[in-house]
Scaffold this motif. Structure first.
Motif, PDB file in Angstrom:
ATOM      1  N   GLU A  64       0.745  -1.285  -0.280  1.00 19.66           N
ATOM      2  CA  GLU A  64      -0.078  -0.376   0.189  1.00 19.66           C
ATOM      3  C   GLU A  64       0.850   1.486   0.341  1.00 19.66           C
ATOM      4  OE1 GLU A  64      -3.107  -2.582   2.470  1.00 19.66           O
ATOM      5  OE2 GLU A  64      -2.138  -0.419   3.874  1.00 19.66           O
ATOM      6  N   GLN A 159      -1.768  10.924   7.548  1.00 19.22           N
ATOM      7  CA  GLN A 159      -2.698  10.106   8.205  1.00 19.22           C
ATOM      8  C   GLN A 159      -3.123   8.506   8.572  1.00 19.22           C
ATOM      9  OE1 GLN A 159      -3.524  13.487  10.146  1.00 19.22           O
ATOM     10  NE2 GLN A 159      -2.692  12.403  11.821  1.00 19.22           N
ATOM     11  N   GLY A 160      -3.745   8.435   7.245  1.00 18.93           N
ATOM     12  CA  GLY A 160      -4.322   7.079   7.634  1.00 18.93           C
ATOM     13  C   GLY A 160      -3.268   6.250   7.542  1.00 18.93           C
ATOM     14  N   HIS A 161      -1.955   6.688   6.515  1.00 21.41           N
ATOM     15  CA  HIS A 161      -1.300   5.542   6.842  1.00 21.41           C
ATOM     16  C   HIS A 161      -0.485   4.935   8.002  1.00 21.41           C
ATOM     17  CE1 HIS A 161       0.399   6.392   2.731  1.00 21.41           C
ATOM     18  NE2 HIS A 161      -0.312   5.780   2.173  1.00 21.41           N
ATOM     19  N   GLN A 163      -2.381   6.066  10.976  1.00 25.30           N
ATOM     20  CA  GLN A 163      -2.980   4.344  11.784  1.00 25.30           C
ATOM     21  C   GLN A 163      -3.422   3.697  11.814  1.00 25.30           C
ATOM     22  OE1 GLN A 163      -7.382   6.047  12.247  1.00 25.30           O
ATOM     23  NE2 GLN A 163      -6.627   8.051  12.232  1.00 25.30           N
ATOM     24  N   HIS A 164      -2.596   3.145   9.678  1.00 25.55           N
ATOM     25  CA  HIS A 164      -3.194   1.525   9.754  1.00 25.55           C
ATOM     26  C   HIS A 164      -1.357   1.285  10.564  1.00 25.55           C
ATOM     27  CE1 HIS A 164      -2.730  -1.067   6.383  1.00 25.55           C
ATOM     28  NE2 HIS A 164      -3.267  -2.052   7.630  1.00 25.55           N
ATOM     29  N   GLN A 167      -2.013   0.412  13.372  1.00 30.68           N
ATOM     30  CA  GLN A 167      -2.412  -0.631  13.415  1.00 30.68           C
ATOM     31  C   GLN A 167      -1.568  -1.850  13.827  1.00 30.68           C
ATOM     32  OE1 GLN A 167      -6.069  -0.975  10.733  1.00 30.68           O
ATOM     33  NE2 GLN A 167      -7.049   0.197  12.447  1.00 30.68           N
TER      34      GLN A 167
END
Ligand code: CU
Lengths: 179, 286
Positions: A64, A159-161, A163-164, A167
């Motif tokens: 990704e 931001q999404g990266h 958070q991923h 996780q």
């Protein structure tokens, strides 16, 4: 321990990018240079991870990163070409490269779970650094309105990266000790 | 006496099971075709993925609706239900993905590569949703008229009434003949014969009322369920006629129907139970 190292590295990167605020504001060509350097670093890091990891979650994440940062890089390239801006290097871009080199050396010495964990926590720190740089320096300093809004548009994906990656860190902590 | 009868009907019944088996095969083909068919309904529920957002972030749909996600972003995204009911896998920029939503309630979903991308679907059960829409306009009328009898005029009134006869006659026809064989009572066999005949007469009307209802409802019913239900229902109507003809044949030669016939009716009964559960699922949601 590794977490500490990557935190320190992350802080070093924040300092590197933060120093921009005190130094001369970067020009648009320099901003494009910094953004593209940041993209390429993350792509290279993900390629390294794909070579070394066997964990499917880490592989997915790395794929990704390659796909998203390649798309980002292309969109910035297209915009720069449209605006007639040629990317220029800067001390900030050089420092980013330097730190990436150190991190790569470190990752090269690690294997298996310890590699996965270091890579994941580095990705958290790295994206946090780039987000901070974008919101505190690059976006406010961008002169061209289209470049500014393109940088603003990139913030959510970073931001999404992050958070991923968070996780990923958690799930690697979870089942990891037994391996 | 008993012996000669069973010998008599043996050669006569042999073509009937073959016909029945052929029919079952045809039925299976029909049902599997219908089940495998993707509904041609074009999705009116479209969610656009753009600039790291699902737009709209909240969408009301009905159970059985097809929902489509169009990725107009420069990044690949996934549409992943948080409860695991669906997962698109990566949707490349410029492509789209669609699914039929069957589960009702509030379904939260997100993008796996970008957990900060979240949205949700609010799925209303089919009939519940329609009642809700009409509730405002009709609430006073229905509350007053609910106990007063009026002759049925609409397919949604005819179909359930006729279904009651279809559903009651078949198990009774089966039971009468079964008990007739076990206790050797002629009267029970006569009852079994006539109930099968009534079943064959009334079920085509049940089926016609069902088609009428479906046509008047247009795209409002859950696509996969209705396709199976309508074809299975039509097949059942034809099957019951064949069973009645088969049953009539026994009556002409001997009183007692063969076990093959009873097994055939039992299988038809199972199909009818399944058919009823599909109808129930459409009317009452899941
Ligand atoms: Cu996404």
């Amino acid at each position: 321990m590794k977490k500490l190292v990557s935190t320190v590295l992350g802080m070093a990167m924040v300092c590197a990018l933060g120093s921009l605020a005190h130094a001369q504001a970067p020009t648009d060509p320099q901003i494009v240079g910094i953004v593209q350097t940041a993209n390429r670093i993350d792509i290279e890091m993900a390629r390294l991870a794909l070579k070394k990891t066997t964990d499917p979650q880490v592989k997915d994440f790395a794929n990704e990163m390659i796909s998203d940062h390649t798309a980002l890089e292309k969109s910035v390239n297209d915009l720069a070409a449209k605006l007639g801006v040629k990317e220029e290097t800067s001390s900030t871009a050089q420092q980013l490269k330097q730190q990436a080199l150190q991190e790569r050396r470190k990752l090269n010495t690690l294997k298996g779970k310890s590699f996965d964990r270091e890579y994941a926590s580095h990705e958290v720190a790295y994206h946090q650094t780039v987000i901070d740089a974008a919101t505190k320096t690059l976006i406010p300093d961008a002169q061209n309105a289209q470049l500014k809004s393109a940088l603003q548009g990139a913030a959510p994906v970073l931001q999404g990266h992050m958070q991923h990656a968070q996780q990923l860190v958690q799930s690697l902590q979870g089942g990891g000790s037994g391996f | 006496m008993e012996n000669s009868m069973s010998q008599m009907n043996r050669p006569a019944t042999s073509p009937s099971p073959v016909v029945f088996l052929l029919f079952l095969a045809l039925l299976a083909v029909l049902v599997s075709n219908a089940a495998g068919q993707t509904p041609p309904k074009s999705p009116q529920n479209i969610i656009v993925i753009k600039q790291m957002h699902f737009d709209p972030p909240s969408l009301n749909v009905k159970a059985g609706d097809v929902v489509e996600w169009k990725n107009e972003d420069i990044f690949s995204h996934t549409v992943t239900a948080s409860d695991g009911t669906f997962d698109s896998g990566l949707i490349a920029p410029g492509s789209s993905w669609q699914t039929t939503i069957t589960k009702t309630g509030d379904i939260a979903y997100h993008c796996r590569p970008h957990p900060n991308m979240t949205a949700h679907l609010i799925v209303q059960p089919l009939v519940g949703a329609e009642q809700h829409e009409q509730a405002g306009a009709q609430s006073t009328e229905t509350s007053q008229a609910s106990l007063r009898w009026r002759p049925p005029t609409k397919p949604e009134e005819f179909h359930p009434i006729l279904v009651d006869f279809t559903a009651a006659l078949l198990p009774l026809a089966f039971l009468s003949d079964l008990l007739g064989r076990l206790f050797r009572k002629q009267g029970l066999h006569t009852a079994g014969l006539w109930m099968m005949v009534y079943e064959a007469i009334i079920t085509p009307f049940t089926s016609i009322a069902g088609w009428w209802w479906r046509n008047s409802e247009a795209g409002q019913l859950p696509a996969r369920l209705i396709v199976v239900h309508e074809w299975l229902g039509t097949a059942a109507a034809v099957l019951f006629i064949l069973l009645a003809v088969w049953r009539w044949g026994f009556h002409k030669r001997t009183i007692t129907p063969s076990w093959t016939y009873l097994i055939a009716v039992f299988i038809a009964l199972l199909a009818l139970v399944y058919q009823g559960s599909l109808g129930g699922a459409m009317v009452f949601g899941q």
